[in-house]
Design an enzyme around this catalytic site. Sequence first.
Site, PDB file in Angstrom:
ATOM      1  N   SER A   1       0.797  -1.212   0.000  1.00  0.00           N
ATOM      2  CA  SER A   1       0.000   0.000   0.000  1.00  0.00           C
ATOM      3  C   SER A   1       0.835   1.270   0.000  1.00  0.00           C
ATOM      4  O   SER A   1       1.490   1.577  -0.978  1.00  0.00           O
ATOM      5  CB  SER A   1      -0.963  -0.029   1.174  1.00  0.00           C
ATOM      6  OG  SER A   1      -1.935   0.962   1.012  1.00  0.00           O
TER       7      SER A   1
ATOM      8  N   GLU B   1       9.828   5.086 -10.485  1.00  0.00           N
ATOM      9  CA  GLU B   1       9.379   5.616 -11.770  1.00  0.00           C
ATOM     10  C   GLU B   1       9.567   7.125 -11.921  1.00  0.00           C
ATOM     11  O   GLU B   1       9.868   7.591 -13.019  1.00  0.00           O
ATOM     12  CB  GLU B   1       7.905   5.268 -11.977  1.00  0.00           C
ATOM     13  CG  GLU B   1       7.653   3.776 -12.090  1.00  0.00           C
ATOM     14  CD  GLU B   1       6.195   3.422 -12.345  1.00  0.00           C
ATOM     15  OE1 GLU B   1       5.879   2.228 -12.454  1.00  0.00           O
ATOM     16  OE2 GLU B   1       5.365   4.351 -12.449  1.00  0.00           O
TER      17      GLU B   1
ATOM     18  N   LYS C   1      -1.026  -4.114  -3.486  1.00  0.00           N
ATOM     19  CA  LYS C   1      -2.299  -3.566  -2.986  1.00  0.00           C
ATOM     20  C   LYS C   1      -2.534  -2.233  -3.685  1.00  0.00           C
ATOM     21  O   LYS C   1      -1.911  -1.237  -3.373  1.00  0.00           O
ATOM     22  CB  LYS C   1      -2.234  -3.379  -1.474  1.00  0.00           C
ATOM     23  CG  LYS C   1      -3.385  -2.559  -0.888  1.00  0.00           C
ATOM     24  CD  LYS C   1      -4.709  -3.275  -1.013  1.00  0.00           C
ATOM     25  CE  LYS C   1      -5.799  -2.551  -0.243  1.00  0.00           C
ATOM     26  NZ  LYS C   1      -6.082  -1.192  -0.725  1.00  0.00           N
TER      27      LYS C   1
END
Length: 473
Positions: free
Chosen positions: A301, A312, A326
């Site tokens: 999460s 990224e 998640k």
Amino acid sequence: MQVRFRSLVIAVVLALIVGSAGTYGILQWRGDLLSPGVPLTAADRAEFEKLFRSFQTLKAQYYQPVDDAKLVDGAIGGMVQALGDPFSSYMDRSTAQQFHESLGSSFEGIGAEVKSENGKIVVVAPIKGSPAEKAGLRANDQILSVNGKSLQGMNVNDAVLLIRGKKGTVADLEIQRPGVKDVLHIKVVRDTVPLTTVDSSMVEPGIGRIAITQFNENTGKEFDDALAKLQAQGMRGLILDLRGNPGGYLEACLEIANKLIPNHGIIVQVVDRAGRKDVHRSTLDRAPFPVVALIDGGSASAAEILAAALQEAAHDPLVGQKSFGKGTVQTELDFPDGSNIKYTMAKWLTPDGNWIHQKGIQPNYPVTLPYYWQLPPLSITRPITPDSTDTSVKIMQNFLEALGYSPGRTDGYFSPQTAETLRAFQQAKGLPPTGILDPDTAMALNDAVIAKEKQSDPVMQKGIEVLKSFMKA
């Protein structure tokens, strides 16, 4: 911080909305109040009439008096359960109260995040330093029973009530571990679990380490304090350890991301059922130092949000194992009697628009852990003698082998060679060289293996190696 997600709202909880044996990892936004709702259609009214008639019939005609509140709780719980979503749940007043208490600075329990998965209660991650971690509970362990009571088919809230308990009491757990044939028996002594979420140290000259165990309301400040301390000690590169971190408050995640994600990069995107996006960007201009993040199957999460943003948006490498996976958003609806429901109402995407739900995040540098890291600790109450067969003997043999001894076999049979090897270990540790596996010897083996794991953490070692290459570039 208040983040408005258009007209959606209430407390938006982004993380593992699961019953927790210790605490709940939640990622929460507070915004405008949810609108009154979608108007009921004629078909809706017919369904509610069926529900109301069922209630009236049972209340009036069941052969014994019924508890109105239990019927209503059961109806709501069944409605939410019918969604088939492990991250949506109904909590009655007492369970909801435990949920909110678990968000404080400490709680009493074993200290592990759990979820419901196909009718099974599965560990997401033990909290670092908790009784659960010390006892050897691991991510993805399935808890079969607690003190002899089966959890099979039990909803996660009821399971939590069994797992949690007063300080000093024992939770005797039966565990099924992926890749391990035998059922494991792990005893956990419940304790007060403090929720200090940040730990830091200098691991080498110029290289600092910050471990975040979860994201709560104090994590942002704890991170700032740790960062300032490391920078004062000459830190030029950071190892960010997110292993075993099950999630937390969005505000804390954003605070930390704003210190690490450069060029006003995207941190996370939240998408509702209509496809509308709420995009959160960093406020940072330039990266202050290179970062390498460590992840594993217990990173979930909010931890995955930060890891994905680093990978990224900041192009910082990840080291370790694939994360939990998640990628959905839950919202919380509180009722006047103190009960509430939590239900999935959106999903979140990485900066590049990837949905990692049930897939996880792949590290740039995968690291395979030694086999003995997956073994539970030795937990025995009576001596085990040679010429016997026992699961604890198998664990002992694997521990001896990991520590450089040669037990001759690792199948659980207490052979003469195993006994002789055990005597050598006992003698080296100053214990009576009986060749019998007793509780003192079991404790010494556990301590020796834990010390070996700390000294030869392959994920940390790889992280330092990768970070050094970035610092030289």
